[in-house]
Scaffold this motif. Sequence first.
Motif, short mmCIF file in Angstrom:
data_model
loop_
_atom_site.label_atom_id
_atom_site.label_comp_id
_atom_site.label_asym_id
_atom_site.label_seq_id
_atom_site.Cartn_x
_atom_site.Cartn_y
_atom_site.Cartn_z
N MET A 25 0.83 -1.21 0.00
CA MET A 25 0.00 0.00 0.00
C MET A 25 0.86 1.25 0.00
N LYS A 26 1.94 1.23 0.80
CA LYS A 26 2.81 2.40 0.85
C LYS A 26 3.46 2.65 -0.50
N SER A 27 3.86 1.57 -1.17
CA SER A 27 4.49 1.73 -2.46
C SER A 27 3.47 2.22 -3.50
N ASP A 28 2.24 1.69 -3.44
CA ASP A 28 1.17 2.16 -4.32
C ASP A 28 0.90 3.65 -4.10
N LEU A 29 0.82 4.02 -2.83
CA LEU A 29 0.51 5.41 -2.49
C LEU A 29 1.62 6.34 -2.97
N ARG A 30 2.85 5.91 -2.76
CA ARG A 30 4.00 6.71 -3.18
C ARG A 30 3.91 6.97 -4.68
N GLN A 31 3.65 5.90 -5.44
CA GLN A 31 3.56 6.04 -6.90
C GLN A 31 2.37 6.91 -7.29
N GLY A 32 1.24 6.68 -6.63
CA GLY A 32 0.04 7.44 -6.93
C GLY A 32 0.23 8.92 -6.65
N LEU A 33 0.89 9.22 -5.53
CA LEU A 33 1.10 10.62 -5.15
C LEU A 33 2.05 11.30 -6.13
N HIS A 34 3.08 10.58 -6.55
CA HIS A 34 4.02 11.17 -7.51
C HIS A 34 3.35 11.43 -8.85
#
Length: 136
Positions: A25-34
Amino acid sequence: MPASRLSHDDVTALSRAIYARIEVMKSDLRQGLHRTQDPAAMGLANHLEETDDAAVADLLLATEIAEIQRDAAELKMLQTARKRLQDGSYGDCTDCGTAIPFARLQAQPAASRCVPCQEAAEKLAVGGGATPPRSL
Ligand SMILES: [Zn+2]
């Protein structure tokens, strides 16, 4: 200890699933936010790497990006589950206190309620539009 309670091995397997899912989830969020290219959102992405604080999930929930909100909501549930693993209340329904069946936790490791309580809470949430009440 009643037979329906989770065994040590069950808890170990579920906690592994939860910790792994938090990283996903953290990796998904990081990518989504970028991807948003929004400086404020990208700032949150950096924050995500340095803290596990549930406050970050709250900030993410406050964004107006549906994809981020969805992941943040799951992250928050996972963080709650992790906290409950640490304090030993994991696997008990937060509403009625009965043991949540292992099969349900396998399908949804972050589940905090048994099926009947979850259904009741969802009905309440749909009706009132508010966060369902939680009892200890
Ligand atoms: Zn229940």
